[in-house]
Design a protein around this motif. Sequence first.
Motif, PDB file in Angstrom:
ATOM      1  N   GLU A  39      18.084  -1.403   3.105  1.00 55.71           N
ATOM      2  CA  GLU A  39      17.185  -1.165   4.230  1.00 55.71           C
ATOM      3  C   GLU A  39      15.798  -0.702   3.796  1.00 55.71           C
ATOM      4  O   GLU A  39      14.870  -0.703   4.603  1.00 55.71           O
ATOM      5  N   ASP A  40      15.656  -0.286   2.539  1.00 57.25           N
ATOM      6  CA  ASP A  40      14.358   0.129   2.018  1.00 57.25           C
ATOM      7  C   ASP A  40      13.503  -1.050   1.565  1.00 57.25           C
ATOM      8  O   ASP A  40      12.336  -0.863   1.216  1.00 57.25           O
ATOM      9  N   THR A  41      14.069  -2.244   1.554  1.00 51.42           N
ATOM     10  CA  THR A  41      13.328  -3.429   1.133  1.00 51.42           C
ATOM     11  C   THR A  41      12.134  -3.665   2.047  1.00 51.42           C
ATOM     12  O   THR A  41      12.280  -3.759   3.267  1.00 51.42           O
ATOM     13  N   ALA A  42      10.948  -3.746   1.449  1.00 51.39           N
ATOM     14  CA  ALA A  42       9.719  -3.903   2.214  1.00 51.39           C
ATOM     15  C   ALA A  42       8.542  -4.006   1.257  1.00 51.39           C
ATOM     16  O   ALA A  42       8.673  -3.767   0.056  1.00 51.39           O
ATOM     17  N   VAL A  43       7.383  -4.349   1.806  1.00 52.99           N
ATOM     18  CA  VAL A  43       6.129  -4.188   1.089  1.00 52.99           C
ATOM     19  C   VAL A  43       5.648  -2.769   1.338  1.00 52.99           C
ATOM     20  O   VAL A  43       5.552  -2.336   2.486  1.00 52.99           O
ATOM     21  N   TYR A  44       5.356  -2.048   0.276  1.00 52.66           N
ATOM     22  CA  TYR A  44       4.916  -0.665   0.378  1.00 52.66           C
ATOM     23  C   TYR A  44       3.414  -0.564   0.167  1.00 52.66           C
ATOM     24  O   TYR A  44       2.869  -1.123  -0.784  1.00 52.66           O
ATOM     25  N   TYR A  45       2.746   0.162   1.060  1.00 55.98           N
ATOM     26  CA  TYR A  45       1.301   0.333   1.026  1.00 55.98           C
ATOM     27  C   TYR A  45       0.934   1.800   0.886  1.00 55.98           C
ATOM     28  O   TYR A  45       1.565   2.660   1.504  1.00 55.98           O
ATOM     29  N   CYS A  46      -0.093   2.093   0.114  1.00 55.97           N
ATOM     30  CA  CYS A  46      -0.675   3.423   0.143  1.00 55.97           C
ATOM     31  C   CYS A  46      -1.941   3.380   0.985  1.00 55.97           C
ATOM     32  O   CYS A  46      -2.572   2.332   1.144  1.00 55.97           O
ATOM     33  N   ALA A  47      -2.300   4.523   1.556  1.00 60.62           N
ATOM     34  CA  ALA A  47      -3.442   4.595   2.446  1.00 60.62           C
ATOM     35  C   ALA A  47      -4.051   5.990   2.403  1.00 60.62           C
ATOM     36  O   ALA A  47      -3.370   6.958   2.071  1.00 60.62           O
ATOM     37  N   ALA A  48      -5.339   6.087   2.750  1.00 60.12           N
ATOM     38  CA  ALA A  48      -6.072   7.349   2.724  1.00 60.12           C
ATOM     39  C   ALA A  48      -6.572   7.702   4.112  1.00 60.12           C
ATOM     40  O   ALA A  48      -7.104   6.847   4.823  1.00 60.12           O
ATOM     41  N   ALA A  49      -6.408   8.978   4.489  1.00 66.76           N
ATOM     42  CA  ALA A  49      -6.829   9.464   5.799  1.00 66.76           C
ATOM     43  C   ALA A  49      -7.546  10.792   5.672  1.00 66.76           C
ATOM     44  O   ALA A  49      -7.383  11.512   4.683  1.00 66.76           O
ATOM     45  N   ARG A  50      -8.301  11.146   6.703  1.00 68.82           N
ATOM     46  CA  ARG A  50      -9.036  12.409   6.714  1.00 68.82           C
ATOM     47  C   ARG A  50      -8.209  13.566   7.245  1.00 68.82           C
ATOM     48  O   ARG A  50      -8.609  14.724   7.099  1.00 68.82           O
ATOM     49  N   ALA A  51      -7.081  13.269   7.863  1.00 68.13           N
ATOM     50  CA  ALA A  51      -6.209  14.295   8.415  1.00 68.13           C
ATOM     51  C   ALA A  51      -4.755  13.884   8.225  1.00 68.13           C
ATOM     52  O   ALA A  51      -4.455  12.715   7.994  1.00 68.13           O
ATOM     53  N   GLY A  70      -0.645  -3.503  -1.292  1.00 70.15           N
ATOM     54  CA  GLY A  70       0.793  -3.481  -1.150  1.00 70.15           C
ATOM     55  C   GLY A  70       1.524  -3.919  -2.407  1.00 70.15           C
ATOM     56  O   GLY A  70       1.001  -4.678  -3.217  1.00 70.15           O
ATOM     57  N   THR A  71       2.748  -3.434  -2.558  1.00 67.22           N
ATOM     58  CA  THR A  71       3.612  -3.838  -3.656  1.00 67.22           C
ATOM     59  C   THR A  71       5.027  -4.028  -3.117  1.00 67.22           C
ATOM     60  O   THR A  71       5.508  -3.234  -2.313  1.00 67.22           O
ATOM     61  N   GLN A  72       5.683  -5.097  -3.547  1.00 70.24           N
ATOM     62  CA  GLN A  72       6.993  -5.460  -3.018  1.00 70.24           C
ATOM     63  C   GLN A  72       8.096  -4.640  -3.674  1.00 70.24           C
ATOM     64  O   GLN A  72       8.175  -4.547  -4.905  1.00 70.24           O
ATOM     65  N   VAL A  73       8.965  -4.079  -2.845  1.00 71.94           N
ATOM     66  CA  VAL A  73      10.173  -3.402  -3.305  1.00 71.94           C
ATOM     67  C   VAL A  73      11.365  -4.124  -2.694  1.00 71.94           C
ATOM     68  O   VAL A  73      11.454  -4.260  -1.472  1.00 71.94           O
ATOM     69  N   VAL A 124      -6.026  12.980   2.662  1.00 70.02           N
ATOM     70  CA  VAL A 124      -4.577  12.867   2.782  1.00 70.02           C
ATOM     71  C   VAL A 124      -4.182  11.483   2.293  1.00 70.02           C
ATOM     72  O   VAL A 124      -4.835  10.491   2.607  1.00 70.02           O
ATOM     73  N   MET A 125      -3.123  11.414   1.511  1.00 70.68           N
ATOM     74  CA  MET A 125      -2.633  10.131   1.025  1.00 70.68           C
ATOM     75  C   MET A 125      -1.256   9.856   1.622  1.00 70.68           C
ATOM     76  O   MET A 125      -0.354  10.686   1.520  1.00 70.68           O
ATOM     77  N   GLY A 126      -1.138   8.687   2.236  1.00 76.42           N
ATOM     78  CA  GLY A 126       0.108   8.309   2.885  1.00 76.42           C
ATOM     79  C   GLY A 126       0.718   7.062   2.288  1.00 76.42           C
ATOM     80  O   GLY A 126       0.043   6.273   1.612  1.00 76.42           O
ATOM     81  N   TRP A 127       2.008   6.900   2.541  1.00 77.24           N
ATOM     82  CA  TRP A 127       2.734   5.685   2.173  1.00 77.24           C
ATOM     83  C   TRP A 127       3.342   5.081   3.434  1.00 77.24           C
ATOM     84  O   TRP A 127       3.927   5.797   4.261  1.00 77.24           O
ATOM     85  N   PHE A 128       3.197   3.772   3.566  1.00 71.46           N
ATOM     86  CA  PHE A 128       3.772   3.005   4.664  1.00 71.46           C
ATOM     87  C   PHE A 128       4.550   1.841   4.084  1.00 71.46           C
ATOM     88  O   PHE A 128       4.362   1.465   2.927  1.00 71.46           O
ATOM     89  N   ARG A 129       5.422   1.253   4.897  1.00 68.72           N
ATOM     90  CA  ARG A 129       6.147   0.068   4.455  1.00 68.72           C
ATOM     91  C   ARG A 129       6.316  -0.899   5.610  1.00 68.72           C
ATOM     92  O   ARG A 129       6.351  -0.512   6.773  1.00 68.72           O
ATOM     93  N   GLN A 130       6.432  -2.176   5.267  1.00 71.82           N
ATOM     94  CA  GLN A 130       6.578  -3.215   6.270  1.00 71.82           C
ATOM     95  C   GLN A 130       7.584  -4.253   5.784  1.00 71.82           C
ATOM     96  O   GLN A 130       7.366  -4.909   4.772  1.00 71.82           O
TER      97      GLN A 130
END
Length: 122
Positions: A89-101, A115-118, A33-39
């Motif tokens: 409000e979408d301004t953040a560092v965006y990260y991709c991540a990999a999970a097993r579920a 991470g990549t800055q948006v 599973v591939m996810g996207w997170f932001r901070q």
Amino acid sequence: QVQLVESGGGLVQTGGSLRLSCAASGLPFSSYVMGWFRQAPGKERMFVGAIAANFGMTGYTDSVKGRFTISRDNAKNTVYLQMTGLKPEDTAVYYCAAARAFKADSRDYDYWGQGTQVTVSP
């Protein structure tokens, strides 16, 4: 070694669009599973959305539904985050991540990109 490398971030005006990419190597990409997170500065890392490993099911946090779309190309070991109708409000560092579920909790993800800055200007 497992590597996840995000790209495509930058500065965009309110209402604009941006497409992020995450290239993976060193893992069986099609099994994850591939996810996207932001901070955002001073805030916790938050779930944006994710896409299932072997079929096209996706899930998103309410604040981005209808604006963001996640897709993947298993032949290229790449996952994408297409963002439209961007807001400050979408301004953040965006990260991709990999999970097993399929999960929304960052603790369930095994591997992370740098991470990549948006930045969305008013």
